[in-house]
Design a protein around this motif. Structure first.
Motif, mmCIF file in Angstrom:
data_model
loop_
_atom_site.group_PDB
_atom_site.id
_atom_site.type_symbol
_atom_site.label_atom_id
_atom_site.label_comp_id
_atom_site.label_asym_id
_atom_site.label_seq_id
_atom_site.Cartn_x
_atom_site.Cartn_y
_atom_site.Cartn_z
ATOM 1 N N GLY A 1 10.685 -3.577 -4.897
ATOM 2 C CA GLY A 1 9.321 -3.196 -5.284
ATOM 3 C C GLY A 1 8.500 -2.788 -4.064
ATOM 4 N N ALA A 2 8.632 -3.568 -3.000
ATOM 5 C CA ALA A 2 7.866 -3.278 -1.788
ATOM 6 C C ALA A 2 8.279 -1.937 -1.202
ATOM 7 C CB ALA A 2 8.095 -4.381 -0.754
ATOM 8 N N GLN A 3 9.589 -1.661 -1.225
ATOM 9 C CA GLN A 3 10.071 -0.400 -0.637
ATOM 10 C C GLN A 3 9.637 0.829 -1.429
ATOM 11 O OE1 GLN A 3 14.205 -1.585 -0.422
ATOM 12 N NE2 GLN A 3 14.108 -1.815 1.802
ATOM 13 N N ILE A 4 9.456 0.650 -2.718
ATOM 14 C CA ILE A 4 8.944 1.789 -3.501
ATOM 15 C C ILE A 4 7.449 1.931 -3.292
ATOM 16 C CG2 ILE A 4 8.743 2.804 -5.813
ATOM 17 C CD1 ILE A 4 10.686 0.691 -6.775
ATOM 18 N N GLY A 5 6.802 0.825 -2.938
ATOM 19 C CA GLY A 5 5.346 0.850 -2.859
ATOM 20 C C GLY A 5 4.706 0.544 -4.196
ATOM 21 N N VAL A 6 5.238 -0.475 -4.890
ATOM 22 C CA VAL A 6 4.575 -0.946 -6.110
ATOM 23 C C VAL A 6 3.520 -1.959 -5.664
ATOM 24 C CG1 VAL A 6 4.828 -2.173 -8.300
ATOM 25 C CG2 VAL A 6 6.656 -0.656 -7.514
ATOM 26 N N LYS B 1 -1.249 -2.004 -9.457
ATOM 27 C CA LYS B 1 -2.430 -1.216 -9.102
ATOM 28 C C LYS B 1 -2.036 0.234 -8.862
ATOM 29 C CE LYS B 1 -5.573 -4.304 -6.750
ATOM 30 N NZ LYS B 1 -5.995 -4.728 -5.401
ATOM 31 N N SER B 2 -0.994 0.430 -8.068
ATOM 32 C CA SER B 2 -0.586 1.807 -7.774
ATOM 33 C C SER B 2 0.881 1.827 -7.356
ATOM 34 C CB SER B 2 -1.449 2.375 -6.646
ATOM 35 O OG SER B 2 -1.238 1.606 -5.481
ATOM 36 N N ILE B 3 1.458 3.000 -7.418
ATOM 37 C CA ILE B 3 2.856 3.170 -7.020
ATOM 38 C C ILE B 3 2.965 4.433 -6.165
ATOM 39 C CG2 ILE B 3 5.229 3.529 -7.850
ATOM 40 C CD1 ILE B 3 4.471 2.112 -10.427
ATOM 41 N N VAL C 1 4.048 7.546 -13.259
ATOM 42 C CA VAL C 1 3.644 8.169 -11.989
ATOM 43 C C VAL C 1 4.554 9.326 -11.592
ATOM 44 C CG1 VAL C 1 2.441 6.161 -11.045
ATOM 45 C CG2 VAL C 1 4.880 6.469 -10.566
ATOM 46 N N LEU C 2 5.794 9.283 -12.047
ATOM 47 C CA LEU C 2 6.713 10.378 -11.708
ATOM 48 C C LEU C 2 6.663 11.493 -12.759
ATOM 49 C CD1 LEU C 2 9.772 8.195 -10.631
ATOM 50 C CD2 LEU C 2 8.421 9.666 -9.113
#
Ligand code: ASP
Ligand code: MG
Length: 592
Positions: A97-102, A114-116, A163-164
């Motif tokens: 999750g952190a690596q995707i930026g969730v 909040k955001s991705i 988001v994609l």
């Protein structure tokens, strides 16, 4: 190039063989010309096992450490999935999750997205990788690992699809789709090809546990078509989209919520703010309240009944007693042997006589209805728990939910995502993805209320009343029947269009007489205020915010009903405009 998100639940990645099978499915989708993002849950019962493990070292583990622990389940499965894809000769990369930026808020174990970030995923996809995202997890502002709540991988999947701007979001699971009701209770339940977001939200809240509610809220908010399907076959499952397969059918699904308890507060002063005093204390304890029914009181007193989950009855009663100490009441009663039977359908908003049909079917089977509430797309009745399964089967049959549609179903066609993309991106700007959003606040001043009091507590009464009312050609909107008071009588209120009030009262008087009810009262001047949006239930407190806004303005509530997508209250007609302004102000920060 089209982009698809494929989510595999715990049971679909429970063993190395299943992981390889899922890997092959993703590769096939890529070979068919799609960019593919996979979202995976932890293998099998891993999350449960981790919870148990934690309990062995600490009875009340710190929430932060719990999320640190639970997130490892998904980290294992994404890594294995990437290895599986490599072993089959394809390119893949796993990301936490952190690596995707969730990015989430900081509420551990129930964090909200909040955001991705999309740039890294896009780049990896463009380089020909299958991107494998860990479901259920994110990070807060301080890089702490958070999890989204049990079952949260669905929410990750639909959020990524949003988001994609994915062309499809496929949820692979161990059931082959969404059914008209629980097939374990009603074997003739049928898989539907398509169901509406709002219907699915209602059904999910009623315990039809196919998907995480928040994922459906995402779907609705960002127009993501969700395809729930079996990981064992290639058969299509159920599409969750805006419209059901048969918009002309009144009912799309039915459900029972077995473990309910009912609380009634009798004889509370019928003045602004009383409901608030009670419900805010319940909300403070994080107990979700349903089927709130308030009676227009005789002699300045009102009764209020509602249901809570059975295992939270004691805590709810404690909250009620606290509230009652402040507002005063004649008594509190409760019953923990009740269940709620509901039917849901977008089509019922456009049809008359749906409630009557349900009441009639239950009456014919001798099942007593203890309480009723209806909203635009849901009718719920409270019955004895030991009669609930029978009641469910009866309504399922009554609405012919077991029958395949005979008229052809319009095939579902994706909207061109291009035209909507800009709109969605605009909606994503400057907001937290999972914030409560209110779409609409409405005032309807064109309805009147009819109330029959002293309604005997026996099967078939509601059926008779609405049979007559329907025979009189009256279009009934809201129906609420309170729980019978200690004297064994209930109050039945309903709203009708202003121009049908005279006729409705006439009919109500006849019925009241033939059924030995006490009296019929009516009010030509009522106003119905509704707040609708996404996240009304998962963001508890919308109803409370509404009650508070109205109470602050000294506006009294005559009728209340709540659903997943809308809260309705009926107030004195003279207060309609003022109430509307008050609500617009109270929700100004979350209006879409
Ligand atoms: N593994 C997490 C759970 O079991 C998330 C999920 O499966 O969706 O709740
Ligand atoms: Mg799971």
């Amino acid at each position: 190039m089209p982009l698809i998100v494929q989510k595999f639940g715990g049971s679909s990645v429970a063993t190395p063989e299943k992981i390889l099978k899922a890997a092959r499915r993703a590769i096939r989708a890529q070979q068919e010309g799609n960019q593919v993002v996979m979202v995976v849950s932890a293998m099998g019962d891993t999350t449960d096992d981790l919870l148990e493990l934690a309990a062995q070292v600490n009875e009340r583990p710190p929430a932060r450490e719990m999320d640190m622990l639970l997130s490892t389940g998904e980290q294992i499965s994404v890594a294995l999935m990437a290895m599986a894809i490599h072993s089959l000769g394809n390119k893949a990369i796993s990301l936490t999750g952190a690596q995707i930026g969730v990015k989430t808020d900081a509420s551990y174990r129930k964090a909200r997205i909040k955001s991705i970030e999309t740039s890294r995923m896009r780049k990896l996809l463009d380089e020909g990788n299958i991107v494998i995202a860990a479901g259920f997890q994110g990070i807060d502002e301080d890089f702490n690992i958070t999890t989204l709540g049990r079952g949260g991988s669905d929410t990750t999947a639909v959020a990524l699809a949003a988001v994609l701007r994915a062309d499809a979001c496929e949820i692979y699971t161990d059931v082959d789709g969404v059914y008209t009701t629980d097939p374990r209770v009603v074997p003739e339940a049928r898989r539907v090809s398509r169901i509406g977001y709002d219907e699915m939200l209602e059904l999910a809240s009623l315990g039809a546990g196919v998907m995480h509610s928040r994922s459906i809220e995402f779907g609705k908010k960002f127009d993501v078509p969700i395809h729930v399907r079996s990981s064992f076959t290639d058969q299509p499952g159920t599409m969750i989209v805006a419209e059901p397969e048969r918009p002309d059918m009144a009912v799309s699904g039915a459900a029972i919520t077995k473990d309910e308890a009912r609380i009634t507060v009798e004889g509370i002063p019928d003045v602004p703010g009383t409901s608030l005093e009670i419900f805010k204390r319940i909300a403070d304890r994080n107990i979700s309240v349903d089927m709130i029914v308030q009676n227009v009181g005789e002699s300045g007193k009102a009764d209020v009944s509602f249901t809570v989950p059975r295992n939270e009855l004691d805590a709810a009663l404690e909250a009620v007693r606290e509230g009652v100490r402040i507002v005063g009441a004649a008594g509190i009663t409760s019953d923990d042997s009740v269940a709620k039977v509901s039917v849901v359908g977008l089509g019922m908003a456009r049809q008359t006589g749906v409630a009557e049909r349900m009441f009639r079917a239950l009456a014919a089977a001798g099942i007593n209805i203890q309480m009723i509430t209806t909203s635009e797309i849901k009718i719920s009745v409270l019955v004895r728990r030991d009669e609930a399964q029978k009641a469910l089967r009866i309504v399922h049959q009554e609405f012919e939910l077991d029958k395949e549609p005979t008229t052809p179903i319009e095939p579902w066609t994706p909207k061109s995502s291009q035209s909507d993309a800009a709109d969605v991106i605009a909606r994503l700007q400057g907001i937290n993805m999972e914030d409560l959003t209110i779409d609409d606040i409405q005032l309807d001043s064109k309805q009147s209320r009819v109330t029959i009091s002293g309604v005997p507590d026996a099967p078939g009464i509601a059926a008779k009343v609405f049979e007559q009312v329907a025979a009189g050609g009256v279009f009934v909107d809201m129906i609420v029947q309170s729980h019978p008071t200690s004297s064994g009588e209930a109050t039945l209120s309903f709203t009708v269009p202003d121009e049908q009030l005279v006729k409705s009262v006439e009919v109500a008087k006849q019925v009241a007489k033939s059924l030995a009810c006490k009296e019929v009262t009516s009010s030509p001047a009522i106003a119905k205020l509704s707040v609708s949006g996404v996240g009304l239930r998962t963001h508890t407190g919308v109803a409370i915010r509404m009650f508070k806004a109205l109470s602050d303005a000294g506006i009294n509530l005559e009728m209340i009903n709540t659903s997943e997508v809308r809260v309705n209250v009926v107030v004195d007609g003279a207060a309609g405009e003022r109430g509307m302004k008050q609500l617009q102000q109270a929700f100004s920060d979350v209006m879409r």
